[in-house]
Scaffold this active site. Structure first.
Site, PDB file in Angstrom:
ATOM      1  N   ARG A 121     -18.911 -82.351 -61.826  1.00  0.00           N
ATOM      2  CA  ARG A 121     -19.139 -80.913 -61.649  1.00  0.00           C
ATOM      3  C   ARG A 121     -17.840 -80.239 -61.212  1.00  0.00           C
ATOM      4  O   ARG A 121     -17.382 -80.410 -60.089  1.00  0.00           O
ATOM      5  CB  ARG A 121     -20.236 -80.642 -60.612  1.00  0.00           C
ATOM      6  CG  ARG A 121     -20.412 -79.139 -60.352  1.00  0.00           C
ATOM      7  CD  ARG A 121     -21.747 -78.777 -59.716  1.00  0.00           C
ATOM      8  NE  ARG A 121     -21.919 -79.262 -58.360  1.00  0.00           N
ATOM      9  CZ  ARG A 121     -22.930 -78.868 -57.552  1.00  0.00           C
ATOM     10  NH1 ARG A 121     -23.831 -77.997 -57.994  1.00  0.00           N
ATOM     11  NH2 ARG A 121     -23.041 -79.371 -56.349  1.00  0.00           N
ATOM     12  N   ASP A 132     -24.605 -78.875 -47.679  1.00  0.00           N
ATOM     13  CA  ASP A 132     -23.408 -78.614 -48.476  1.00  0.00           C
ATOM     14  C   ASP A 132     -23.183 -77.114 -48.516  1.00  0.00           C
ATOM     15  O   ASP A 132     -23.833 -76.361 -47.781  1.00  0.00           O
ATOM     16  CB  ASP A 132     -23.505 -79.244 -49.866  1.00  0.00           C
ATOM     17  CG  ASP A 132     -24.582 -78.616 -50.745  1.00  0.00           C
ATOM     18  OD1 ASP A 132     -25.201 -77.605 -50.345  1.00  0.00           O
ATOM     19  OD2 ASP A 132     -24.798 -79.132 -51.858  1.00  0.00           O
TER      20      ASP A 132
END
Length: 533
Positions: free
Chosen positions: A163, A444
């Site tokens: 990603r 996160d």
């Protein structure tokens, strides 16, 4: 500072391994992508800004009338390659060496190596991450901990996805023609240059997850990037495959169109649920009729989240690609069997809902939870996926369902939890850690964004909480000080004093109270990161 290739300057420190990644040929490939696509990326970012301004004036996201024929058409995406037919459990995490080895060995179908929400984009993290991925692709990666424990790949590793960072982020340690470059092109370009052909030889390919897209025109840019890369690297057309995270409200209204733009490169869609909640609040943050309850109440059982996930399944299965479920943020709880059992049961129930709805796979944040998720999917999904199952195909999801405001309480305890999580996450991020275990969850950037955007919205409307506390910049500042005292007691004086809590305190107060709303907390955080490098 060094000059690599014509018009390219590297401003970050290098060593032998980094110079191999930043070879003149690799840098020239990235520079070609930057020169070709930087104008289109800038155009898309301007379009975002203009659209957000309309949302701030009260316009709501909607299905596009001009693309109705695409939504109603009977087209499908290109067939999935064999290595992407079964993705029942995917694990995600940052690109540090130990994490990559453990994730690839975890028993998951896929490991998504994350340069975005799970990584703090220090120069070392980003470039050393590419060193680690190169070694992982070639099966030469190993790691020895300071305690002397050795790690290496074994058996059949998980299929690798990467990603890259999103459209909005820059890489300030590389300049092309005197300007910083789009971080997405650095992350994509370096990985593809060094690993695409090796992955094809392994029977896989260069596979990517694309984050935070808000429109099909952004997907068009990515598709053009893929075509350019395939041409330059001598890859067969459609070798690159990508799964798009549907993690913005505008993107949720353009799922079909996003798949259509990427149809020869598409591997499906994923429910990026935490960023989606963040986007839901952010998109309508200044609408007084859409003030959301505590973060803890924004579960997958809320009607607006159910509509979103089912819409992803319906869209993907109509188009012949995978509908991936979302992240279970729970992590194993050491030395507390009761809390650990609760965490595991939450994951099991979450994955049970997903497989019964029709998802083709799901995400976990910790290797210890792979077996829990895998058992649920193994029991209820005997085939490699559910694409041909017909689940959700008869569903009709409306704009009203996607935009339904969830009910629930707004509490002082919720505010304090937001502050405690947000400040601690930012402190760790500024020290270079992008995935942080806090209070039995893996936090996160996406989960931290929920904490701060919710605080911002409550502050914007001076919400009165259950205890009578009115949320204002002054009261938020007071709560931050009180919660930092709690954190100091939890972690101890020495770690607190040696950390970056002063910077994190100021940054959280800024992104949680400043008018107008700051788009992403990682934007000012990255400026601090670069300044302190």
């Amino acid at each position: 500072m060094t000059e690599q290739a014509r018009g390219v300057k590297l401003l970050g420190e290098t060593n032998e391994a980094r110079r191999e990644i930043l070879s003149p040929e690799a840098v020239a490939f990235v520079a070609d992508l930057v020169r070709t696509f930087r104008p289109a990326i800038a155009e898309r970012l301007l379009a975002r800004e203009q659209r957000h301004a309309r949302f701030a004036k009260g316009e709501l996201p909607a299905f596009l009338p001009e693309t109705r024929s695409i939504r109603e058409g009977n087209w499908t995406c290109a067939p999935l390659p064999p290595s992407l037919l079964d993705r029942r459990v995917e694990i995600t995490g940052p690109v540090d060496r130990k994490m990559i080895i453990n994730a690839l060995n975890s028993g998951a179908s896929v490991f998504m190596a994350d340069f975005e929400d799970a990584s703090s984009p220090t120069w070392a993290n980003c470039i050393d991450g590419h060193v680690n991925l190169r070694d992982a692709v070639r099966r030469t990666i190993s790691f020895t901990s300071p305690e002397g424990k050795s790690y290496a790949l074994k058996g059949t590793p998980a299929v690798l996805f990467v990603r890259p960072r999103g459209f909005h982020l820059e890489e300030k340690h590389i300049e092309v023609d005197g300007q910083s470059v789009p971080a997405m092109l650095v992350d994509f370009g370096l990985f593809a240059f060094h690993n695409a052909k090796a992955l094809v030889e392994l029977g896989h390919g260069p596979f990517f997850y694309l984050p935070k897209m808000e429109s099909h025109l952004e997907a068009r840019v990515w598709n053009d990037v893929f075509l350019r890369a395939e041409e330059k690297l001598g890859l067969a057309r459609a070798t690159i495959k990508a799964t798009c995270l549907i993690e913005t409200i505008p993107g949720a209204f353009e799922m079909d169109e996003i798949l259509h733009e990427l149809r020869e490169h598409s591997a499906g869609l994923n429910c990026g649920r935490w960023d989606y909640i963040f986007s839901f609040i952010k998109t309508m943050a200044t609408d007084s009729t859409r003030i959301l309850p505590d973060r803890a109440e924004l579960t997958m059982s809320q009607p607006f989240m159910r509509a979103y996930t089912r819409h992803v399944i319906q869209t993907c299965h109509r188009r012949g690609v995978s509908a991936m479920g979302g992240m279970a943020a729970q992590i194993p709880v050491k030395n507390d069997e009761a809390r650990n059992a609760i965490a595991f049961e939450k994951v099991r129930q979450d994955k049970l809902r997903e497989v019964e709805d029709g998802h083709d796979g799901t995400w976990v944040a910790h290797p210890g939870l792979v077996s829990v998720a895998k058992k649920v999917f193994d029991d209820l999904m005997p085939g490699p996926n559910q694409i041909a199952s017909g689940k959700q195909l008869a569903l009709r999801v409306t704009a009203e369902q996607l935009l339904e405001v969830p009910e629930g309480k707004r509490t002082e305890a919720g505010l304090r939890h937001n502050v405690r999580v947000g400040v601690q996450y930012l402190e760790a991020w500024l020290r270079g850690s992008g995935a942080v275990p806090l209070y039995d969850l893996m936090e996160d950037a996406a989960t931290a964004e929920i904490s701060r955007i919710q605080t911002w919205q409550w502050c914007h409307f001076a919400v009165t909480l259950d205890t009578g506390l009115v949320v204002t910049p002054i009261s938020v500042a007071k709560v931050i000080e009180e919660e930092l005292a709690v954190v100091r007691r939890e972690i101890g004086d020495a770690p607190f004093e040696s950390g970056r809590f002063d910077d994190a305190r100021s940054l959280f107060l800024r992104v949680a109270t400043t008018e107008p709303l700051i788009e992403f907390l990682t934007l000012p955080a990255y400026e601090l990161l670069v300044q302190s490098a």
